[in-house]
Design a protein around this motif. Sequence first.
Motif, mmCIF file in Angstrom:
data_model
loop_
_atom_site.group_PDB
_atom_site.id
_atom_site.type_symbol
_atom_site.label_atom_id
_atom_site.label_comp_id
_atom_site.label_asym_id
_atom_site.label_seq_id
_atom_site.Cartn_x
_atom_site.Cartn_y
_atom_site.Cartn_z
ATOM 1 N N ALA A 55 -19.775 -1.445 -19.624
ATOM 2 C CA ALA A 55 -20.120 -0.053 -19.914
ATOM 3 C C ALA A 55 -19.980 0.805 -18.664
ATOM 4 O O ALA A 55 -19.423 1.905 -18.709
ATOM 5 N N PHE A 56 -20.468 0.294 -17.524
ATOM 6 C CA PHE A 56 -20.328 1.051 -16.283
ATOM 7 C C PHE A 56 -18.860 1.331 -15.994
ATOM 8 O O PHE A 56 -18.489 2.409 -15.526
ATOM 9 N N GLY A 57 -18.030 0.338 -16.254
ATOM 10 C CA GLY A 57 -16.611 0.483 -15.964
ATOM 11 C C GLY A 57 -15.951 1.606 -16.722
ATOM 12 O O GLY A 57 -14.987 2.216 -16.236
ATOM 13 N N LEU A 58 -16.448 1.910 -17.912
ATOM 14 C CA LEU A 58 -15.863 2.999 -18.696
ATOM 15 C C LEU A 58 -16.013 4.332 -17.978
ATOM 16 O O LEU A 58 -15.105 5.168 -17.997
ATOM 17 N N TYR A 59 -17.163 4.547 -17.356
ATOM 18 C CA TYR A 59 -17.365 5.794 -16.622
ATOM 19 C C TYR A 59 -16.403 5.880 -15.443
ATOM 20 O O TYR A 59 -15.888 6.958 -15.126
ATOM 21 N N GLY A 60 -16.182 4.745 -14.792
ATOM 22 C CA GLY A 60 -15.226 4.720 -13.705
ATOM 23 C C GLY A 60 -13.837 5.068 -14.168
ATOM 24 O O GLY A 60 -13.102 5.802 -13.488
ATOM 25 N N GLN A 61 -13.461 4.560 -15.332
ATOM 26 C CA GLN A 61 -12.122 4.864 -15.850
ATOM 27 C C GLN A 61 -11.984 6.342 -16.218
ATOM 28 O O GLN A 61 -10.887 6.907 -16.117
ATOM 29 N N LEU A 62 -13.065 6.975 -16.642
ATOM 30 C CA LEU A 62 -13.000 8.413 -16.916
ATOM 31 C C LEU A 62 -12.573 9.165 -15.667
ATOM 32 O O LEU A 62 -11.778 10.116 -15.730
ATOM 33 N N ARG A 63 -13.097 8.740 -14.522
ATOM 34 C CA ARG A 63 -12.791 9.456 -13.296
ATOM 35 C C ARG A 63 -11.442 9.064 -12.711
ATOM 36 O O ARG A 63 -10.717 9.894 -12.187
#
Length: 502
Positions: A55-63
């Motif tokens: 889940a954390f990784g998804l936010y990283g991919q947004l950026r």
Amino acid sequence: MNNIIKEILFNIKYVLGTFIVLFSITSCNNDLLDTKPLGVATVGDLTTGGFEADAFGLYGQLRNSGVSNWTRYWFQSIRSDDAQKGSSAGDQAQAGADFDEFGYSNDSFLNNDNWNEHYKVINACNDLIDAIDVSGLTDSGTIVNMAEARMIRGFLYFDLRRDYGEVPIIDQKVIEVTDGIKPKSSVVDVDAFIEADLIFASENLPVTWVSNFDGRATKGFADALLAKLYLYQASESNSQEKYTASLTKSEEVINSGVYTLVPSYKTLFSLEGNNSTESIFEVQQLVTESGQTFSNNYYVSQGVRGTGAWDLGWGFNVPTQTLVDAYETGDPRKNETILVSGEDDGGYGSGILPGTPPLDQLYWNKKAYTEAATRTKLSQRQNNWENIKIIRYADVLLMAAEAAFKTGNSALAADYLNEVRARARGGANVLPDITSVTLDVIKHERRIELAMEGERFYDVVRWGDGPAVLGSLGFLPKHEWYPIPQAAIDQSQGVLIQNPNY
């Protein structure tokens, strides 16, 4: 925790360090650099979800993708009458013709980036959703992780829907290449898919997170995006039912008690404004105490393009004279949105800008500009630290005003409009309260409050004002939707059909 362990945690699958934590900034004694990337965490920092790392990784991919880098403002800002390419005349001249003059291209690098990067992150969401389904876990933390994945997926499809209209719905893990080849779905079906994701997110995401998880998706994000989806549907079909639905969802956010307008419009677009009480969702960016940057080029590429002390960025996405002329006399938001070459920066600490020439542009996006003291403190000239605002509370108030007006409640609409205007005037004797609400008044307030933030083009189109407002720039009805990238059509072996009239 030693540096080796930090590095391992930082690189888990989707680069967890791309999601940041800003601790409370409630006092002038607080250190604004007391931050850390969320992925650099101890086990005790994590909640109980079985898929927290994913889940954390998804936010990283947004950026770290075309979802929020400079590709975003080419589609969302430069196409409007409020912004133009900027930089120097020859820099990205073809892209300027594509987006400033509606010479849309089905094979440009920006179009490919917008399409491919949205589907890349959608596929990551699908991977997480599939993994949770396969696991059979139903604990509350895992359900929250599922809701985060569906929230982000719904947001990504909303972006695609606004840009392309009919798009393929990829809703499962892609194992074989053919799994990712789907025909376009109608806008109605895409909307239904988005709605289902957002309703699930609204029902399962927390209202707030503890401070060390600032920036994660919340119920408020789901409800605000639902309100916007319903408002688009209402505008396009003149549906009273959809206007009512939009007002209901907007007021769920308003009445939650979680969000308030930041007293200072200027502060909102600064380091101190990150994850403020007005923030509903932001893509997180960070400069650490040691000078590490966790950011993309969204703001860097909009900084003043000069030399020496004025080498603040690449100079793209600049305001037009049309926007400058649209402000009411004395509106303080003008000084916090429009930066003018040859004039003082108005309290940001760098004094008078060079003129034109040597600078190539008369106007610059001041919402991407930074205070000199912050640049000195972080030992960086270019803006790597301001979060990218996706939805903020003022937008929700203005959506509520529009929906209230359209459902016959002008008094309520005036209340919401005047709340936004009261913050804007900041106690000055300007911007009198609105006593007679019209759609034109609402359109003006949305334009000015959200200027250079990526809403204007889509608002103009959904209101049916495209030909009247943008026609002199080359807009035709077909330009509501961007052409699907030719590479995607070719890869689908003809399953994908190009949008009409391209």
